[in-house]
Design an enzyme around this catalytic site. Structure first.
Site, PDB file in Angstrom:
ATOM      1  N   ASP A 219      32.149  30.752  33.039  1.00 34.02           N
ATOM      2  CA  ASP A 219      33.234  31.504  33.674  1.00 34.02           C
ATOM      3  C   ASP A 219      32.986  32.994  33.447  1.00 34.02           C
ATOM      4  O   ASP A 219      32.755  33.412  32.301  1.00 34.02           O
ATOM      5  CB  ASP A 219      34.542  31.047  32.993  1.00 34.02           C
TER       6      ASP A 219
ATOM      7  N   GLN B 167      26.904  24.261  42.993  1.00 35.50           N
ATOM      8  CA  GLN B 167      26.115  25.399  43.486  1.00 35.50           C
ATOM      9  C   GLN B 167      24.902  25.644  42.595  1.00 35.50           C
ATOM     10  O   GLN B 167      23.813  25.955  43.079  1.00 35.50           O
ATOM     11  CB  GLN B 167      26.987  26.656  43.554  1.00 35.50           C
TER      12      GLN B 167
ATOM     13  N   GLU C 161      30.813  39.869  46.413  1.00 34.87           N
ATOM     14  CA  GLU C 161      31.951  39.109  46.959  1.00 34.87           C
ATOM     15  C   GLU C 161      32.345  37.947  46.037  1.00 34.87           C
ATOM     16  O   GLU C 161      32.585  36.838  46.488  1.00 34.87           O
ATOM     17  CB  GLU C 161      31.631  38.621  48.378  1.00 34.87           C
TER      18      GLU C 161
HETATM   19  C1  LIG Z   1      31.692  34.073  48.040  1.00 29.24           C
HETATM   20  S1  LIG Z   1      30.718  33.354  46.782  1.00 29.24           S
HETATM   21  C2  LIG Z   1      29.448  34.598  46.696  1.00 29.24           C
HETATM   22  C3  LIG Z   1      28.218  34.053  46.096  1.00 29.24           C
HETATM   23  C4  LIG Z   1      27.037  34.997  46.000  1.00 29.24           C
HETATM   24  N1  LIG Z   1      27.373  36.226  45.338  1.00 29.24           N
HETATM   25  C5  LIG Z   1      26.464  35.255  47.376  1.00 29.24           C
HETATM   26  O1  LIG Z   1      26.724  36.360  47.894  1.00 29.24           O
HETATM   27  O2  LIG Z   1      25.781  34.385  47.905  1.00 29.24           O
HETATM   28  C6  LIG Z   1      31.612  33.604  45.241  1.00 29.24           C
HETATM   29  C7  LIG Z   1      30.925  33.007  44.024  1.00 29.24           C
HETATM   30  O3  LIG Z   1      31.652  33.343  42.830  1.00 29.24           O
HETATM   31  C8  LIG Z   1      31.639  32.213  41.962  1.00 29.24           C
HETATM   32  N2  LIG Z   1      32.796  32.295  41.040  1.00 29.24           N
HETATM   33  C9  LIG Z   1      34.093  32.347  41.371  1.00 29.24           C
HETATM   34  N3  LIG Z   1      34.861  32.393  40.258  1.00 29.24           N
HETATM   35  C10 LIG Z   1      34.013  32.376  39.197  1.00 29.24           C
HETATM   36  C11 LIG Z   1      34.201  32.419  37.792  1.00 29.24           C
HETATM   37  N4  LIG Z   1      35.413  32.473  37.233  1.00 29.24           N
HETATM   38  N5  LIG Z   1      33.111  32.430  36.997  1.00 29.24           N
HETATM   39  C12 LIG Z   1      31.866  32.374  37.526  1.00 29.24           C
HETATM   40  N6  LIG Z   1      31.619  32.311  38.872  1.00 29.24           N
HETATM   41  C13 LIG Z   1      32.685  32.322  39.699  1.00 29.24           C
HETATM   42  C14 LIG Z   1      31.759  31.035  42.910  1.00 29.24           C
HETATM   43  O4  LIG Z   1      31.431  29.803  42.290  1.00 29.24           O
HETATM   44  C15 LIG Z   1      30.803  31.495  44.016  1.00 29.24           C
HETATM   45  O5  LIG Z   1      29.497  31.152  43.656  1.00 29.24           O
END
Ligand SMILES: C[S@@+](CC[C@H](N)C(=O)[O-])C[C@H]1O[C@@H](n2cnc3c(N)ncnc32)[C@H](O)[C@@H]1O
Length: 345
Positions: free
Chosen positions: A158, A135, A176
């Site tokens: 993270d 991403q 989200e």
């Molecule tokens: C449903 S997507 C939403 C993305 C963005 N906020 C949007 O609305 O377009 C959830 C995002 O959270 C990130 N994510 C999930 N767990 C994570 C973590 N432990 N640390 C950093 N990013 C994380 C995922 O890689 C993804 O990019």
């Protein structure tokens, strides 16, 4: 440049996973979930692996079907899905009082659709934090092609252990995304730590509402389908989120489930009983075409083996989301605005 064509979907599928390993990644991902015999404890213990696999597998589908912003939106009648998505982003910027010169953090930023929009809307500089390498590479390409590399950047890390100093940001938001955290209190504490005193954190959380009954088998099935289709360890209730914010040290200034007063339901684009030309790819015919196309591309080896299975668990997710939305047991837009007190007592 946007990558929303059929071939982009096929070539992007699997993200940073080697093409010959996509099939086994799909199997490993599925095994984390209740529908395939998995349990919450294992999902939480392996959250980074589970979530990264999910986004490597699903990102090109998101971009193909939804666009650059990977979230739902409160929607007025007469508003297109795209317009409502942008307005949902502007709402956060307004609630946070973003102004030129502020240093802002987007926690779990996807490929950066929201951060590019919010940076343009508010003239701020925004850092997107994301643990998914694929991403970030897509987001960096898009920042560059749209001429936004000066105001928008990404950090791969993270959100449970952020590589930032204490008291570093003027505003933080999460769209989200923190629903992927294995522990909400620990995640909010990390956000609290890097936010400057007196400043605010705003978010849209995925939550089970007060209508969710843990003893109801249908409710449990829907919750498990949403977790499987969206890479979630466990969906928390709105009450648990609120409690977690307070335990992390925040003062909650406002909170509300925006789904409750959305004139057009947030799940409408996924609802197979509806038809829309502007969101054609999400309609039953559009989804049938995508499914058939992915199957064909997999057959001729343009898409990796396992692609059709990804398409199928995303279909399950869509069904679970629509059912959860209709029964009002689930919301993807539990909004809150929380402040870090000026003095840390
Ligand atoms: C449903 S997507 C939403 C993305 C963005 N906020 C949007 O609305 O377009 C959830 C995002 O959270 C990130 N994510 C999930 N767990 C994570 C973590 N432990 N640390 C950093 N990013 C994380 C995922 O890689 C993804 O990019």
């Amino acid at each position: 440049m946007s990558k929303s064509g059929a071939l982009d979907l096929a070539t992007g599928l699997g993200g940073k996973i080697k093409k010959q390993e996509v099939q086994s990644a799909v199997q490993q991902y599925e095994k984390y979930h209740v529908c395939f015999g998995g349990d919450e404890e294992t999902r939480k213990a392996n959250y980074a692996d589970m979530v990264n696999k999910y986004y490597d597998l699903a990102t090109s589908f998101y971009e193909y079907g939804w666009g650059e912003s990977f979230h739902f939106a409160h929607r007025w009648k007469g508003e297109s899905l795209r317009e409502s998505i942008k307005r949902h982003e502007h709402y956060l910027a307004l609630q946070l009082g973003l102004k030129a010169g502020m240093k802002v953090l987007d926690v779990g930023c996807g490929i950066g659709g929201p951060l590019r929009e919010i940076a343009r809307f508010s003239s701020t500089s925004i850092t997107g934090l994301n643990n998914n390498e694929y991403q970030i590479s897509r987001g960096t390409e898009l920042n560059h092609s749209l001429g936004l590399s000066d105001s928008c950047n990404f950090v791969k890390a993270d959100f449970m252990k952020m590589p930032f100093a204490d008291n570093n940001y003027d505003a933080i938001y999460a769209i989200e995304a923190t629903c992927h955290a294995p522990d909400a209190v620990a995640c909010y504490k990390e956000i609290y730590r890097v936010l400057k005193p007196g400043q605010c954190f705003a978010a849209y959380e995925w939550c089970m509402t007060d209508n969710f009954d843990p003893n109801n088998q249908i409710h449990q099935r829907i919750k498990a389908e949403i977790e499987l289709g969206n890479g979630l360890p466990d969906i928390r209730s709105t009450t648990q989120c609120l409690e977690a914010l307070k335990l992390a040290g925040f003062e909650v200034l406002s909170e509300k489930d925006l789904a409750a007063d959305s004139p057009v339901t947030w799940y409408l684009p996924l609802d197979t009983s509806q038809f829309s030309l502007t969101s054609f790819r999400l309609t039953p015919i559009g989804r049938f075409i995508t499914r058939t196309m992915v199957k064909a591309l997999e057959f001729v080896h343009l898409a990796p083996a396992g692609s059709e299975r990804v398409s199928s668990f995303l279909e399950k997710a869509a069904e679970g989301l629509v059912e959860g939305g209709r029964m009002e047991i689930f919301t993807p837009m539990y909004f809150f605005l929380a402040q870090k007190p000026v003095s840390d007592s």
